[in-house]
Each structure stands twice: as C-alpha cells, then as structure tokens.
Write an enzyme that holds these catalytic residues in place. Structure first.
Site, PDB file in Angstrom:
ATOM      1  N   VAL A 164     -10.542 -10.167  -3.749  1.00 10.76           N
ATOM      2  CA  VAL A 164     -10.191 -10.062  -2.147  1.00 10.76           C
ATOM      3  C   VAL A 164     -11.153  -9.517  -1.326  1.00 10.76           C
ATOM      4  O   VAL A 164     -10.973  -9.486   0.074  1.00 10.76           O
ATOM      5  CB  VAL A 164      -8.932  -9.393  -2.103  1.00 10.76           C
ATOM      6  CG1 VAL A 164      -7.763 -10.158  -2.645  1.00 10.76           C
ATOM      7  CG2 VAL A 164      -8.877  -7.793  -2.645  1.00 10.76           C
ATOM      8  N   ASN A 204      -2.522  -4.523  -1.222  1.00  9.66           N
ATOM      9  CA  ASN A 204      -2.637  -3.245  -2.306  1.00  9.66           C
ATOM     10  C   ASN A 204      -3.778  -3.127  -3.003  1.00  9.66           C
ATOM     11  O   ASN A 204      -4.333  -1.873  -3.237  1.00  9.66           O
ATOM     12  CB  ASN A 204      -1.320  -3.600  -3.110  1.00  9.66           C
ATOM     13  CG  ASN A 204      -1.460  -2.454  -4.348  1.00  9.66           C
ATOM     14  OD1 ASN A 204      -1.179  -1.278  -4.346  1.00  9.66           O
ATOM     15  ND2 ASN A 204      -1.891  -3.047  -5.570  1.00  9.66           N
ATOM     16  N   SER A 251      -3.726   5.490   2.235  1.00 10.01           N
ATOM     17  CA  SER A 251      -3.525   6.766   1.350  1.00 10.01           C
ATOM     18  C   SER A 251      -3.416   7.950   2.269  1.00 10.01           C
ATOM     19  O   SER A 251      -3.947   7.862   3.443  1.00 10.01           O
ATOM     20  CB  SER A 251      -5.132   6.757   0.424  1.00 10.01           C
ATOM     21  OG  SER A 251      -5.043   7.971  -0.166  1.00 10.01           O
ATOM     22  N   TYR A 285     -14.005   6.048   0.748  1.00 13.80           N
ATOM     23  CA  TYR A 285     -12.518   5.938   0.712  1.00 13.80           C
ATOM     24  C   TYR A 285     -11.607   6.308   1.784  1.00 13.80           C
ATOM     25  O   TYR A 285     -10.809   5.687   2.419  1.00 13.80           O
ATOM     26  CB  TYR A 285     -12.235   6.541  -0.581  1.00 13.80           C
ATOM     27  CG  TYR A 285     -10.516   6.426  -1.181  1.00 13.80           C
ATOM     28  CD1 TYR A 285     -10.418   5.062  -1.598  1.00 13.80           C
ATOM     29  CD2 TYR A 285      -9.583   7.251  -0.926  1.00 13.80           C
ATOM     30  CE1 TYR A 285      -9.045   4.746  -2.122  1.00 13.80           C
ATOM     31  CE2 TYR A 285      -8.425   6.917  -1.375  1.00 13.80           C
ATOM     32  CZ  TYR A 285      -8.177   5.422  -1.865  1.00 13.80           C
ATOM     33  OH  TYR A 285      -6.875   5.238  -2.459  1.00 13.80           O
ATOM     34  N   ALA A 300     -12.665   6.873   4.780  1.00 18.46           N
ATOM     35  CA  ALA A 300     -12.858   6.200   6.079  1.00 18.46           C
ATOM     36  C   ALA A 300     -12.319   4.641   6.147  1.00 18.46           C
ATOM     37  O   ALA A 300     -11.784   3.995   7.021  1.00 18.46           O
ATOM     38  CB  ALA A 300     -14.507   5.909   6.344  1.00 18.46           C
ATOM     39  N   LYS A 355      -9.776   4.029   4.369  1.00 18.11           N
ATOM     40  CA  LYS A 355      -8.045   4.076   4.501  1.00 18.11           C
ATOM     41  C   LYS A 355      -7.592   4.468   6.099  1.00 18.11           C
ATOM     42  O   LYS A 355      -6.644   3.947   6.563  1.00 18.11           O
ATOM     43  CB  LYS A 355      -7.518   5.268   3.786  1.00 18.11           C
ATOM     44  CG  LYS A 355      -7.453   4.564   1.982  1.00 18.11           C
ATOM     45  CD  LYS A 355      -6.848   3.447   1.734  1.00 18.11           C
ATOM     46  CE  LYS A 355      -6.808   2.902   0.286  1.00 18.11           C
ATOM     47  NZ  LYS A 355      -6.083   1.593   0.232  1.00 18.11           N
TER      48      LYS A 355
HETATM   49  N1  LIG Z   1      -2.863   6.037  -7.303  1.00 17.13           N
HETATM   50  C1  LIG Z   1      -2.854   6.638  -6.253  1.00 17.13           C
HETATM   51  O1  LIG Z   1      -2.482   7.831  -6.475  1.00 17.13           O
HETATM   52  C2  LIG Z   1      -3.009   6.007  -5.031  1.00 17.13           C
HETATM   53  C3  LIG Z   1      -2.943   6.996  -3.938  1.00 17.13           C
HETATM   54  C4  LIG Z   1      -3.056   6.693  -2.675  1.00 17.13           C
HETATM   55  C5  LIG Z   1      -3.223   5.389  -2.529  1.00 17.13           C
HETATM   56  N2  LIG Z   1      -3.539   4.562  -3.544  1.00 17.13           N
HETATM   57  C6  LIG Z   1      -3.726   3.033  -3.074  1.00 17.13           C
HETATM   58  O2  LIG Z   1      -3.009   2.162  -3.756  1.00 17.13           O
HETATM   59  C7  LIG Z   1      -3.553   0.890  -4.167  1.00 17.13           C
HETATM   60  C8  LIG Z   1      -3.322   0.750  -5.649  1.00 17.13           C
HETATM   61  O3  LIG Z   1      -3.840   1.719  -6.368  1.00 17.13           O
HETATM   62  P1  LIG Z   1      -3.583   1.829  -7.884  1.00 17.13           P
HETATM   63  O4  LIG Z   1      -3.858   3.178  -8.196  1.00 17.13           O
HETATM   64  O5  LIG Z   1      -2.318   1.025  -8.365  1.00 17.13           O
HETATM   65  O6  LIG Z   1      -4.891   1.091  -8.479  1.00 17.13           O
HETATM   66  P2  LIG Z   1      -5.370   0.490  -9.756  1.00 17.13           P
HETATM   67  O7  LIG Z   1      -6.686   0.524 -10.004  1.00 17.13           O
HETATM   68  O8  LIG Z   1      -4.329   0.858 -11.035  1.00 17.13           O
HETATM   69  O9  LIG Z   1      -4.828  -1.150  -9.590  1.00 17.13           O
HETATM   70  C9  LIG Z   1      -5.535  -1.842  -8.674  1.00 17.13           C
HETATM   71  C10 LIG Z   1      -5.458  -3.327  -8.716  1.00 17.13           C
HETATM   72  O10 LIG Z   1      -6.334  -3.784  -7.853  1.00 17.13           O
HETATM   73  C11 LIG Z   1      -7.163  -4.869  -8.700  1.00 17.13           C
HETATM   74  N3  LIG Z   1      -8.288  -5.076  -7.664  1.00 17.13           N
HETATM   75  C12 LIG Z   1      -9.254  -4.101  -7.811  1.00 17.13           C
HETATM   76  N4  LIG Z   1     -10.393  -4.947  -6.988  1.00 17.13           N
HETATM   77  C13 LIG Z   1     -10.078  -5.852  -6.489  1.00 17.13           C
HETATM   78  C14 LIG Z   1     -10.530  -7.069  -5.860  1.00 17.13           C
HETATM   79  N5  LIG Z   1     -11.804  -6.845  -5.418  1.00 17.13           N
HETATM   80  N6  LIG Z   1      -9.835  -8.105  -5.617  1.00 17.13           N
HETATM   81  C15 LIG Z   1      -8.754  -8.314  -6.184  1.00 17.13           C
HETATM   82  N7  LIG Z   1      -8.093  -7.296  -6.835  1.00 17.13           N
HETATM   83  C16 LIG Z   1      -8.694  -6.198  -7.324  1.00 17.13           C
HETATM   84  C17 LIG Z   1      -7.094  -4.423  -9.905  1.00 17.13           C
HETATM   85  O11 LIG Z   1      -7.442  -5.517 -10.839  1.00 17.13           O
HETATM   86  C18 LIG Z   1      -5.862  -3.790 -10.304  1.00 17.13           C
HETATM   87  O12 LIG Z   1      -4.798  -4.631 -10.659  1.00 17.13           O
HETATM   88  C19 LIG Z   1      -4.989   1.038  -3.822  1.00 17.13           C
HETATM   89  O13 LIG Z   1      -5.180   0.265  -2.564  1.00 17.13           O
HETATM   90  C20 LIG Z   1      -5.184   2.645  -3.583  1.00 17.13           C
HETATM   91  O14 LIG Z   1      -6.189   2.867  -2.700  1.00 17.13           O
HETATM   92  C21 LIG Z   1      -3.341   4.858  -4.571  1.00 17.13           C
END
Ligand SMILES: NC(=O)c1ccc[n+]([C@@H]2O[C@H](COP(=O)([O-])OP(=O)(O)OC[C@H]3O[C@@H](n4cnc5c(N)ncnc54)[C@H](O)[C@@H]3O)[C@@H](O)[C@H]2O)c1
Lengths: 249, 77
Positions: free
Chosen positions: A59, A85, A146, A158, A160, A162
């Site tokens: 993406v 996401n 986030s 990160y 910046a 978000k």
């Molecule tokens: N886990 C947390 O504590 C947390 C906290 C705040 C925000 N977030 C946000 O939530 C979202 C999901 O986080 P998560 O913890 O589930 O992450 P994760 O690493 O478990 O999953 C991320 C998913 O995105 C896919 N992905 C990564 N790069 C990609 C790309 N270039 N194109 C297509 N797909 C891609 C990965 O293959 C994976 O399936 C993110 O945007 C993250 O910044 C997570």
C-alpha cells in the site's frame, strides 16, 4: 451504517489489529476484502476466514495500489467502507549520542515509515473515494492512527506519520461530508499484538502499563470493536477516537 | 417560479447577489464557485429539488444554464 451486506476494504488484515477487525466485520455480515503485502499470510487468511477476499498489495506503492484497486473494483465495483490499517511501528530518536559521536535519524527509515503509515493512507483513500464519488456511494473511511500522534519520544517518524493521518482525517471530513462520506480515525494505545511484543522491550511495556489508568494493554478485539462502533455511528465524523485505556487524558 | 428558485439557490450557495446569477455564469468565473463549492451546490440542488444527480450530471453542470438543462432532464424545469 448497518454493516450487513456492506463491502469493506481493509489494509493490513493478515495479522494483529487488522486481523481482529476482519473477524468482527465478518461477524457483522460485511463482505470483506484485505489488501496486504504478506502473500503467504493472505492465502492462510482466505482459508481460515471463508468469504474474505485477499489481494496482494504494497500500500505504500502508487503503482501497486493502482493495480490492486483495479482488481478490487472489477470484483466488488465500489467499497462502502475503507479501513486504512496497514502500518509499521518504527522507533528512533532524532539524534543519538554514541561513543564515537552523534548519530542522526536514518533518512531511509524516515521515508519508509512515512510511506507505509501516511502515503499509503493518501493513495488508498484517493482511489476509493474517487470511485465512491463517481458511483455516488455514501461511505466511510476509517484511518488507524495511534496515541503516538501526540508526539512520542523516540518515535519521530511514526509520530509524525500518525499526526499526518489525524490531519487528513479532519481535512477529508471537511471536504467529503457533503457527499455523504464520513472520515474517522481510531487511535489505539499500546495493544497486545505480536508486533508490539517484537517492537517494544518487556521493560518499556511494563513502564507503559504503569502509566495506563486501567493498568493493562489493550486487546486487539477492543480496537476492532471501536472500528465497528465508529462505522456504525452515523454522527461520528472527522474525529480521532483514542482507545487507550485512558493513557492520554 | 422555478427560474427564481434556481437563481436564489445558486445565489445563496455562491454568496452572490441574485442579479449576478445568469445562465452564462460558469464555474471558475467567480471566485466563490470552486470545486468544493460545486459540491455544496450539488447537495443544495439535490435537497432543493428532491432528486439525486449522477456523477456525469454533476460534471456536466458547468454553468447555470447547464444546471437548468440537467434539471429539465429530471422534469424539474
Ligand atoms: N499494536 C499496537 O499497539 C498499535 C498501537 C497504535 C496503533 N497501531 C496501528 O495499528 C495498525 C496495525 O498495527 P498492528 O499492531 O496490528 O501491526 P502488525 O504488524 O501486527 O500488522 C500489520 C499488517 O500490515 C501489513 N503490512 C505492513 N506493511 C504493509 C504494506 N506496505 N502494504 C500492505 N500491508 C502491509 C502486515 O503484513 C500486517 O498484516 C498500524 O497502523 C499501527 O500503526 C498499533
């Protein structure tokens, strides 16, 4: 919006919060398709959650998004909901003092973090909204932000990215609401996922939990629940909803 | 009657005196009629006339005269 029968396109749905959200959406009767970079993971997802569409896509790449969106539109015509996401956690301070001098934030890490967490949101949303406009679809765009958007020490890129996501959420809500398209964001706090465990040390996690009024990490299904609730509530618009156990008050 | 309705609707959305709203008034000709205002105009027309415009109609509505033609096609002129 009643999600039953609605077409939802979600990025990064193979693992973590995305995966939990896919399951919640399917349980609500939505027709879900996932864009993810992880080809093997997509195959497994399609086997494990029957009926879920799976399209390989990086993406952060304009060409790849154009190709995958072409495929999506051919199959589904137009999404009712887009959940941006996909993202990566990256941690690095602006400068680091080392025994040999001073090291600055790596520009490649900066560019990569911005591309995957912010540019992807721009690319995906412009493609989906163009189709929504031409088909007069009244849809919802959900951006996963986030709590780091407020500025987290050690996470320049990160934070910046978000913060940019939050700004796009407000800007697009102002631009698109007239067309019946809502734009909203969910800002998770620290949530129990594999990626959190890999990216954050046990010590930092303990310290973080001690700052959360609820004294625990979030659970993926709680974030998924917030995504569903925010989509279902037709008066929620342009705002970022922090689901963080009260970390940012 | 309908002519007055369209003129007052366009004048209100674009914040123009009704006397300045003629059939030749076109998008981009006045500062207030930009692409964002155009969408506001579309919504005002849809609400005011109780219809839903297609994307092609929205694109075709480049002037007040064009809007009138689109409305006529809907039997609203
Ligand atoms: N886990 C947390 O504590 C947390 C906290 C705040 C925000 N977030 C946000 O939530 C979202 C999901 O986080 P998560 O913890 O589930 O992450 P994760 O690493 O478990 O999953 C991320 C998913 O995105 C896919 N992905 C990564 N790069 C990609 C790309 N270039 N194109 C297509 N797909 C891609 C990965 O293959 C994976 O399936 C993110 O945007 C993250 O910044 C997570």
């Amino acid at each position: 919006m009643n999600l039953t029968g609605k077409k939802v396109l979600l990025t990064g749905g193979v693992r973590g919060l995305g995966r939990a959200t896919v399951e919640k959406l399917v349980a609500k009767g939505a027709t879900v398709c996932v864009f993810d970079i992880d080809t093997t993971g997509l195959t497994e997802l399609a086997q494990q959650v029957p009926g879920v569409g799976a399209i390989q896509c990086d993406v952060s790449s304009a060409d790849d998004v154009a190709r995958a969106m072409g495929q999506y539109h051919e199959q589904y015509r137009c999404a009712d909901v887009l959940v941006n996401n996909a993202g990566i956690l990256s941690s690095a301070p602006l400068v680091r003092i080392t025994p040999t001098g001073i090291e600055t934030h790596d520009i490649n890490l900066w560019n990569k973090t911005l591309a995957i967490n912010l540019t992807s949101v721009f690319l995906m949303t412009s493609a989906v909204v163009s189709r929504m406009v031409t088909t007069r679809t009244r849809g919802v765009i959900v951006n996963i932000s986030s709590v780091s958007a407020g500025g987290n020490a050690g996470q320049s890129a990160y934070s910046a990215a978000k913060a940019g996501v939050n700004a796009l959420t407000a800007t697009w809500a102002k631009e698109l609401s007239l067309l019946g398209i809502r734009v909203i964001a969910i800002a998770p706090g620290f949530t129990e996922t594999e990626s959190t465990k890999q990216a954050v040390s046990e010590q930092v996690l303990k310290e973080t939990i001690s700052r959360v009024p609820l004294r625990r990490l979030g659970r993926a299904e709680e974030i998924a629940q917030a995504v569903v609730a925010a989509v279902e509530n037709d008066f929620f618009n342009g705002k970022t909803w922090a689901v963080d156990g009260g970390l940012v008050i | 009657m309908n002519n007055n309705k369209l003129i007052s609707l366009v004048a209100e959305v674009l914040k123009l005196p009704p006397a300045n709203v003629t059939d030749t008034l076109a998008m981009g000709q006045v500062e207030s009629w930009d692409s964002l205002k155009h969408m506001e105009l579309v919504v005002a027309i849809e609400t005011g006339y109780g219809l839903e415009l297609t994307f092609d109609e929205i694109v075709a509505m480049k002037s007040v005269g064009d809007i009138r033609k689109v409305l006529a096609a809907h039997g609203k002129a």
